[in-house]
Design a protein around this motif. Structure first.
Motif, PDB file in Angstrom:
ATOM      1  N   SER A 196      -9.254  -2.817   1.278  1.00  0.00           N
ATOM      2  CA  SER A 196     -10.506  -3.158   0.536  1.00  0.00           C
ATOM      3  C   SER A 196     -10.712  -2.759  -0.637  1.00  0.00           C
ATOM      4  O   SER A 196     -11.534  -2.006  -1.090  1.00  0.00           O
ATOM      5  N   PRO A 197     -10.162  -3.761  -1.194  1.00  0.00           N
ATOM      6  CA  PRO A 197      -9.770  -3.485  -2.983  1.00  0.00           C
ATOM      7  C   PRO A 197     -11.219  -3.009  -3.653  1.00  0.00           C
ATOM      8  O   PRO A 197     -11.212  -2.466  -4.673  1.00  0.00           O
ATOM      9  N   GLY A 198     -12.029  -3.817  -3.150  1.00  0.00           N
ATOM     10  CA  GLY A 198     -13.614  -3.647  -3.885  1.00  0.00           C
ATOM     11  C   GLY A 198     -14.144  -2.385  -3.621  1.00  0.00           C
ATOM     12  O   GLY A 198     -14.984  -2.013  -4.196  1.00  0.00           O
ATOM     13  N   ARG A 199     -13.638  -1.406  -2.678  1.00  0.00           N
ATOM     14  CA  ARG A 199     -14.247  -0.302  -2.254  1.00  0.00           C
ATOM     15  C   ARG A 199     -13.417   0.897  -2.775  1.00  0.00           C
ATOM     16  O   ARG A 199     -13.640   2.068  -2.462  1.00  0.00           O
ATOM     17  N   ALA A 200     -11.994   0.323  -3.334  1.00  0.00           N
ATOM     18  CA  ALA A 200     -11.308   1.606  -3.917  1.00  0.00           C
ATOM     19  C   ALA A 200     -11.706   2.469  -4.879  1.00  0.00           C
ATOM     20  O   ALA A 200     -11.317   3.875  -4.760  1.00  0.00           O
ATOM     21  N   THR A 201     -12.922   2.385  -5.518  1.00  0.00           N
ATOM     22  CA  THR A 201     -13.367   3.406  -6.507  1.00  0.00           C
ATOM     23  C   THR A 201     -14.584   3.808  -6.021  1.00  0.00           C
ATOM     24  O   THR A 201     -15.358   4.653  -6.730  1.00  0.00           O
TER      25      THR A 201
ATOM     26  N   ILE B 295      -5.234   7.828   2.380  1.00  0.00           N
ATOM     27  CA  ILE B 295      -6.565   7.020   2.715  1.00  0.00           C
ATOM     28  C   ILE B 295      -7.001   6.415   1.491  1.00  0.00           C
ATOM     29  O   ILE B 295      -7.414   5.067   1.595  1.00  0.00           O
ATOM     30  N   ARG B 296      -6.688   6.735   0.365  1.00  0.00           N
ATOM     31  CA  ARG B 296      -7.036   6.190  -0.997  1.00  0.00           C
ATOM     32  C   ARG B 296      -6.225   4.838  -1.153  1.00  0.00           C
ATOM     33  O   ARG B 296      -6.942   3.922  -1.459  1.00  0.00           O
ATOM     34  N   HIS B 297      -4.941   5.096  -0.784  1.00  0.00           N
ATOM     35  CA  HIS B 297      -4.066   3.924  -0.999  1.00  0.00           C
ATOM     36  C   HIS B 297      -4.291   2.708   0.294  1.00  0.00           C
ATOM     37  O   HIS B 297      -4.108   1.484  -0.035  1.00  0.00           O
ATOM     38  N   VAL B 298      -4.588   3.245   1.282  1.00  0.00           N
ATOM     39  CA  VAL B 298      -4.738   2.373   2.433  1.00  0.00           C
ATOM     40  C   VAL B 298      -6.049   1.388   1.888  1.00  0.00           C
ATOM     41  O   VAL B 298      -6.105   0.261   2.070  1.00  0.00           O
ATOM     42  N   VAL B 299      -7.203   2.284   1.481  1.00  0.00           N
ATOM     43  CA  VAL B 299      -8.473   1.419   0.924  1.00  0.00           C
ATOM     44  C   VAL B 299      -8.249   0.632  -0.242  1.00  0.00           C
ATOM     45  O   VAL B 299      -8.725  -0.717   0.048  1.00  0.00           O
TER      46      VAL B 299
ATOM     47  N   ALA C 156       0.614  -1.193  -0.118  1.00  0.00           N
ATOM     48  CA  ALA C 156      -0.022   0.112   0.083  1.00  0.00           C
ATOM     49  C   ALA C 156       0.729   1.128  -0.132  1.00  0.00           C
ATOM     50  O   ALA C 156       0.693   2.448  -0.626  1.00  0.00           O
ATOM     51  N   TYR C 157       1.909   1.207   0.873  1.00  0.00           N
ATOM     52  CA  TYR C 157       2.690   2.335   0.924  1.00  0.00           C
ATOM     53  C   TYR C 157       3.678   2.479  -0.332  1.00  0.00           C
ATOM     54  O   TYR C 157       3.676   3.905  -0.672  1.00  0.00           O
ATOM     55  N   GLN C 158       3.963   1.532  -1.175  1.00  0.00           N
ATOM     56  CA  GLN C 158       4.757   1.850  -2.318  1.00  0.00           C
ATOM     57  C   GLN C 158       3.615   2.720  -3.412  1.00  0.00           C
ATOM     58  O   GLN C 158       4.137   3.550  -3.967  1.00  0.00           O
ATOM     59  N   GLY C 159       2.348   2.280  -3.353  1.00  0.00           N
ATOM     60  CA  GLY C 159       1.473   2.872  -4.171  1.00  0.00           C
ATOM     61  C   GLY C 159       1.281   4.359  -3.799  1.00  0.00           C
ATOM     62  O   GLY C 159       1.223   5.386  -4.556  1.00  0.00           O
ATOM     63  N   PHE C 160       1.085   4.558  -2.501  1.00  0.00           N
ATOM     64  CA  PHE C 160       0.881   6.005  -1.945  1.00  0.00           C
ATOM     65  C   PHE C 160       2.357   6.833  -2.525  1.00  0.00           C
ATOM     66  O   PHE C 160       2.005   7.977  -2.717  1.00  0.00           O
ATOM     67  N   LEU C 161       3.439   6.304  -2.157  1.00  0.00           N
ATOM     68  CA  LEU C 161       4.558   7.094  -2.327  1.00  0.00           C
ATOM     69  C   LEU C 161       4.760   7.468  -3.825  1.00  0.00           C
ATOM     70  O   LEU C 161       5.255   8.664  -4.069  1.00  0.00           O
ATOM     71  N   GLU C 162       4.588   6.754  -4.853  1.00  0.00           N
ATOM     72  CA  GLU C 162       4.392   7.030  -6.109  1.00  0.00           C
ATOM     73  C   GLU C 162       3.675   8.095  -6.482  1.00  0.00           C
ATOM     74  O   GLU C 162       3.855   9.116  -7.182  1.00  0.00           O
ATOM     75  N   GLU C 163       2.242   8.150  -6.014  1.00  0.00           N
ATOM     76  CA  GLU C 163       1.460   9.348  -6.147  1.00  0.00           C
ATOM     77  C   GLU C 163       1.958  10.709  -5.164  1.00  0.00           C
ATOM     78  O   GLU C 163       2.119  11.629  -5.626  1.00  0.00           O
ATOM     79  N   TYR C 164       2.193  10.258  -3.996  1.00  0.00           N
ATOM     80  CA  TYR C 164       2.601  11.384  -3.082  1.00  0.00           C
ATOM     81  C   TYR C 164       3.794  12.300  -3.505  1.00  0.00           C
ATOM     82  O   TYR C 164       3.861  13.360  -3.492  1.00  0.00           O
ATOM     83  N   ALA C 165       4.653  11.452  -4.267  1.00  0.00           N
ATOM     84  CA  ALA C 165       6.037  12.313  -4.888  1.00  0.00           C
ATOM     85  C   ALA C 165       5.561  13.434  -5.677  1.00  0.00           C
ATOM     86  O   ALA C 165       6.398  14.376  -5.956  1.00  0.00           O
TER      87      ALA C 165
END
Length: 274
Positions: free
Chosen positions: A212-217, A204-208, A97-106
């Protein structure tokens, strides 16, 4: 002095994760998002540090403190919060989850997004530290789990100390730039409006997405999570402390401060505390 401060600062080893009262926190989904989202933002703080070091390059006092104290303490906050998440919710794939967050956060951490002058950026830093201190104080109050309460209190204390450093630097730059109160107030207002910005939403988006992958969108679901987190902070904060920290860079005479305290409090409730 620097080594003495480092020696006195708390370490993750000071926390006894074996004492965590799992039954008090594990079922609390709201607390999971509060702690995990914070762990993401704190863990990415080195991106902001590098921007600030570039921005204040040439001022060795500021850049040395940012690199040798602020960054190290912020990253330790991230590691400690991550360790807490892993102890309480071991099934959550934090690293993924953090890796996805970091890519966007950067993409949000750019020097050009800082304030136009050094004094105004120090003003903005004071607002950010006010927000983080408020967040962790509220986190400590919203739970009776002793390890999390201890951890959140330690982080809140660090954030207040960081505020004091940024405020001291602000005063020096304010004198150099002959900065008036109106510009300081404008920065406080703008930065306060941005406190609930892309950082927290991104986390929050990347934690979700991992939790809970089914709720991500599901935008409504994510917005409700954010609203629940905001409600927890709002219910457990100390408005007086937050107001005092926000107003301090204005350095208003006591009589003026008394007059404008109510409208600023209302501003906080409708914006900062919404």
């Amino acid at each position: 002095m620097a080594s003495q401060e480092a020696d006195q600062h708390w370490k993750i080893e000071d926390l006894d994760f074996s004492r965590i009262a799992l039954d008090r926190v594990r079922p609390d989904e709201n607390l999971f998002y509060l702690v995990t989202s914070a762990s993401f933002v704190e863990s990415g703080s080195d991106l902001y540090t590098h921007n600030l070091v570039d921005f204040f390059r040439g001022d060795d006092e500021v850049t040395d403190w940012l690199s040798n104290h602020w960054e190290l303490e912020e990253l330790q906050h991230g590691r400690a919060l991550r360790a807490y998440v892993r102890h309480v919710w071991p099934e959550f794939e934090w690293d993924v989850a953090y890796q996805g967050f970091l890519e966007e956060y950067a993409t949000y951490c750019k020097v050009e997004l800082l304030a136009p002058t050094r004094a105004l950026e120090m003003t903005a830093r004071c607002v950010v530290e006010t927000g983080t201190a408020t967040y962790y104080r509220a986190m400590a109050r919203c739970t009776d789990e002793p390890v999390l309460r201890d951890l959140a209190t330690r982080i809140a204390t660090d954030e207040v100390n960081h505020y004091k450093h940024f405020y001291r630097f602000f005063r020096r730059y304010r004198e150099q730039e002959k900065l008036g109160r109106l510009r300081v107030m404008g920065t406080i207002g703008r930065r306060t409006l941005e406190l609930k910005s892309e950082d927290a939403d991104c986390a929050i988006r990347h934690v979700v997405k991992t939790r809970s992958p089914g709720r991500a969108t599901d935008t409504a679901y994510v917005q409700q999570l954010s609203a629940d987190m905001n409600s927890t902070i709002r219910t457990n904060l100390n408005p007086g402390h937050t107001l005092k920290m926000l107003m301090r860079p204005l350095e208003l005479p006591a009589k003026v401060q008394t007059v404008i305290q109510y409208p600023i409090m209302q501003f906080m409730r409708h914006v900062f505390l919404r």
